[in-house]
Write an enzyme that holds these catalytic residues in place. Sequence first.
Site, PDB file in Angstrom:
ATOM      1  N   HIS A 189      52.625 143.150 -12.922  1.00 10.48           N
ATOM      2  CA  HIS A 189      53.914 142.556 -13.279  1.00 10.48           C
ATOM      3  C   HIS A 189      54.442 142.825 -14.681  1.00 10.48           C
ATOM      4  O   HIS A 189      55.645 142.720 -14.893  1.00 10.48           O
ATOM      5  CB  HIS A 189      53.858 141.036 -13.062  1.00 10.48           C
ATOM      6  CG  HIS A 189      53.587 140.653 -11.653  1.00 10.48           C
ATOM      7  ND1 HIS A 189      54.493 140.872 -10.625  1.00 10.48           N
ATOM      8  CD2 HIS A 189      52.499 140.098 -11.070  1.00 10.48           C
ATOM      9  CE1 HIS A 189      53.975 140.457  -9.487  1.00 10.48           C
ATOM     10  NE2 HIS A 189      52.752 139.987  -9.728  1.00 10.48           N
ATOM     11  N   HIS A 214      49.627 134.608 -11.467  1.00  7.66           N
ATOM     12  CA  HIS A 214      50.430 134.838 -10.261  1.00  7.66           C
ATOM     13  C   HIS A 214      51.898 134.710 -10.609  1.00  7.66           C
ATOM     14  O   HIS A 214      52.312 133.768 -11.275  1.00  7.66           O
ATOM     15  CB  HIS A 214      50.050 133.825  -9.181  1.00  7.66           C
ATOM     16  CG  HIS A 214      50.896 133.874  -7.954  1.00  7.66           C
ATOM     17  ND1 HIS A 214      50.851 134.924  -7.056  1.00  7.66           N
ATOM     18  CD2 HIS A 214      51.823 133.012  -7.486  1.00  7.66           C
ATOM     19  CE1 HIS A 214      51.723 134.695  -6.084  1.00  7.66           C
ATOM     20  NE2 HIS A 214      52.306 133.546  -6.320  1.00  7.66           N
TER      21      HIS A 214
END
Length: 147
Positions: free
Chosen positions: A37, A142
């Site tokens: 990410h 996450h």
Amino acid sequence: MSQMLACLVLLLFVALLGPLPTLAQRETRHEKFHRQHVAFPKTHSELDARRYCNLMMQRRGMTTIKCKPSNTFIHGHPTEVDAICSSGGTHFSENYYDSNGFFELTACRVTGEGSGPPNCNYRGRLSNQRIRVACINGVPVHFKAHL
């Protein structure tokens, strides 16, 4: 005697090899979060969002076995992203934290147009938004959502 010789040869062999990484070594959840990410500075910013997604999803290992359906790249400094779990974020619920500030994002979604791993096709969308992440032990593990 031959057993002792075999042990010495084995000991010498191990000593010459030196420390080798074990096969069991894996990235932590936090390292995986960053690999999947965090893209800072934005790599290949001259590419349009579609080409950027196709390149980065492959480079970051998300098209090896199957095409990851969606992924968001955060173009913020890693320390700023990590800070969401502390001073740079606000607790939302459970272990979820919302960023206080906005991040430049590239959201990638697989198109499903006749290709498979490792050559997956993605469409991309650029935005500036706040984000929600799950934190464990004070670090993000996450990506949950854009806000």
